[in-house]
Design an enzyme around this catalytic site. Structure first.
Site, PDB file in Angstrom:
ATOM      1  N   PHE A 151       1.282 -11.830  10.568  1.00 39.79           N
ATOM      2  CA  PHE A 151       2.074 -11.608   9.781  1.00 39.79           C
ATOM      3  C   PHE A 151       1.048 -12.580   7.715  1.00 39.79           C
ATOM      4  CE2 PHE A 151       4.579 -13.573  12.669  1.00 39.79           C
ATOM      5  CZ  PHE A 151       5.606 -12.104  12.329  1.00 39.79           C
ATOM      6  N   HIS A 152       0.041 -11.162   7.837  1.00 32.92           N
ATOM      7  CA  HIS A 152      -0.816 -11.638   6.832  1.00 32.92           C
ATOM      8  C   HIS A 152      -1.267 -10.624   6.237  1.00 32.92           C
ATOM      9  CE1 HIS A 152      -2.658 -15.611   8.806  1.00 32.92           C
ATOM     10  NE2 HIS A 152      -2.184 -15.626   8.447  1.00 32.92           N
ATOM     11  N   PRO A 153      -0.256  -9.613   5.870  1.00 33.09           N
ATOM     12  CA  PRO A 153      -0.518  -8.101   5.075  1.00 33.09           C
ATOM     13  C   PRO A 153      -1.027  -8.435   3.686  1.00 33.09           C
ATOM     14  CG  PRO A 153       1.136  -8.326   5.063  1.00 33.09           C
ATOM     15  CD  PRO A 153       0.970  -9.661   6.085  1.00 33.09           C
TER      16      PRO A 153
END
Length: 415
Positions: free
Chosen positions: A346-348
């Site tokens: 969840f690091h876009p």
């Protein structure tokens, strides 16, 4: 951290015997234990410090929003969906240097869906878009702010042609390996028993400590895949639990999940509208492992994880590899396994990237969307303030960097 500031950073309130052993095993493989990761050089392993206040999660809303929620000039709508950034061609803003010096349109507000009704909220000065690296480019595209070719495909009138909106998507791919262990408690074994489960609850209620204060990942490590690198390019998140995949029940055997990720991926993807309806989910293509460099880093990370799990410090716990499986030995097999095991952390980032501008206010790259004050190129009165502004992903988690981007933008707005 240490004094002052809105965000609380505290030491963790739980330790695990099996994670202490993993840290010792990492040290035997050359990854030294350190006190914490926030001292300028994150090489080594440590328990993650946490955004908590006495064992309870301390979010950005707790830190920045709730203390000022009483202000008369603040209105918060919940259960509302942004549908469109409203613009017109009446550009009359301060023509200071930067992305707005060549403005073609001006942001005038946002159209919302609230309680089943369409509501237009008007802005006298600026619209600040903070919908994240997926939501922000999607909302811009359905508003006619994006690549002209893409918008034309979906019959959306082009307000401003911005080729970089939705491109340059980057993310950290987490390779979740799983190892059975014996002789030490894990969340799997504690949660299975109602007595120990009740004990975890009591420990939290009485002492604000124990497993119920545990963050998503408890122990971390940073190391180099190649000694010639100047800083670590691999990160481990080690969890004292295992499960088939997110959202499913824990395994019924004791296990840990040492996940490894490439911090500086070279693969690039995109976020693009599927149609003109703002309520239709966008098409997200991350293109994980699409480059030779990323595939090599994945194989190296998996092999280094195996070396740590085979170190003497863990021998007493008899680790047995469940995923990817000890039968997979070749680089080709491990590359395939990486594609099957890999999940987002969840690091876009990167889909409305900042860039540099010349003295005439023209970006030096066609993919640039924002200037360093987060102002959208050629759209006066519009800023994007979230992880989509990062031109390149950070070599670590993205939560604190997003707060710093917001601090910088806030200062620019006040000026």
């Amino acid at each position: 951290h240490g004094s002052g500031g809105e965000i609380r950073v505290e030491r963790p309130r739980v330790r695990w015997k099996i994670l202490d052993a993993w840290q010792a095993a990492a040290a035997q493989m050359g990854i030294a234990p350190i006190d914490e990761f926030n001292r300028g050089d994150n090489a080594g392993s440590a328990y993650f410090h946490v955004n908590q206040r006495r064992g309870r999660r301390w979010s950005m809303a707790d830190a920045f929003l709730h203390p000022i929620a009483h202000r008369p000039n603040l209105t918060v709508y919940t259960h509302a969906q942004a549908l469109q950034v409203l613009t017109d061609d009446q550009v009359h803003d301060d023509q200071r240097r930067g992305a707005w010096t060549t403005a073609q349109r001006r942001a005038t507000g946002v159209r919302l869906l609230k309680d089943g009704q369409i509501v237009d909220v008007r802005a006298r000065r600026e619209v600040i878009l903070s919908a994240g690296a997926i939501g922000s480019p999607h909302l811009m595209q359905v508003s006619g702010l994006g690549p002209a070719v893409l918008l034309a495909q979906h019959h959306i009138p082009v307000a401003v042609d911005l080729p970089g909106v939705g491109e340059n998507l980057q993310d950290h791919l987490q390779l979740r390996t799983i190892y059975r262990i014996k002789g030490a408690p894990t969340v799997n074994t504690l949660y299975r028993n109602w007595i120990t489960r009740g004990g975890m609850g009591l420990q939290y209620l009485l002492l604000r400590s124990g497993p119920m204060t545990m963050p998503p990942s408890t122990l971390g490590a940073f190391a180099k895949s190649d000694p010639e690198l100047t800083s670590p390019d691999l990160e481990w998140h080690v969890q004292p639990l295992s499960l088939p995949k997110f959202g499913e029940p824990l395994h019924r055997f004791g296990a840990i999940t040492p996940s490894v990720c490439n911090l500086r991926p070279s693969s690039r993807g995109h976020v693009r509208i599927a149609d003109a309806d703002p309520l239709t989910n966008p098409k997200i293509l991350c293109n994980y492992l699409s480059t030779d460099a990323d595939r090599r880093a994945a194989v190296t990370g998996l092999r280094m994880t195996r070396q740590i799990m085979a170190a003497p410090a863990l021998a007493r716990y008899h680790p047995q590899e469940v995923l990817p499986g000890p039968e997979l030995e070749s680089d080709e097999d491990l590359q395939q396994a990486a594609g099957e095991l890999g999940t987002t952390i969840f690091h876009p980032v990167g889909t409305c990237a900042m860039g540099s501008f010349d003295t005439h206010g023209i970006p030096n790259s066609a993919g640039t969307v924002l200037d360093t004050d987060c102002r959208v190129y050629r759209v006066a009165g519009l800023r994007v303030v979230d992880a989509s502004a990062m031109p390149t992903i950070t070599s670590g988690n993205t939560n604190a960097p997003v707060m710093l981007i917001a601090e910088r933008a806030a200062r620019a707005i006040l000026e």
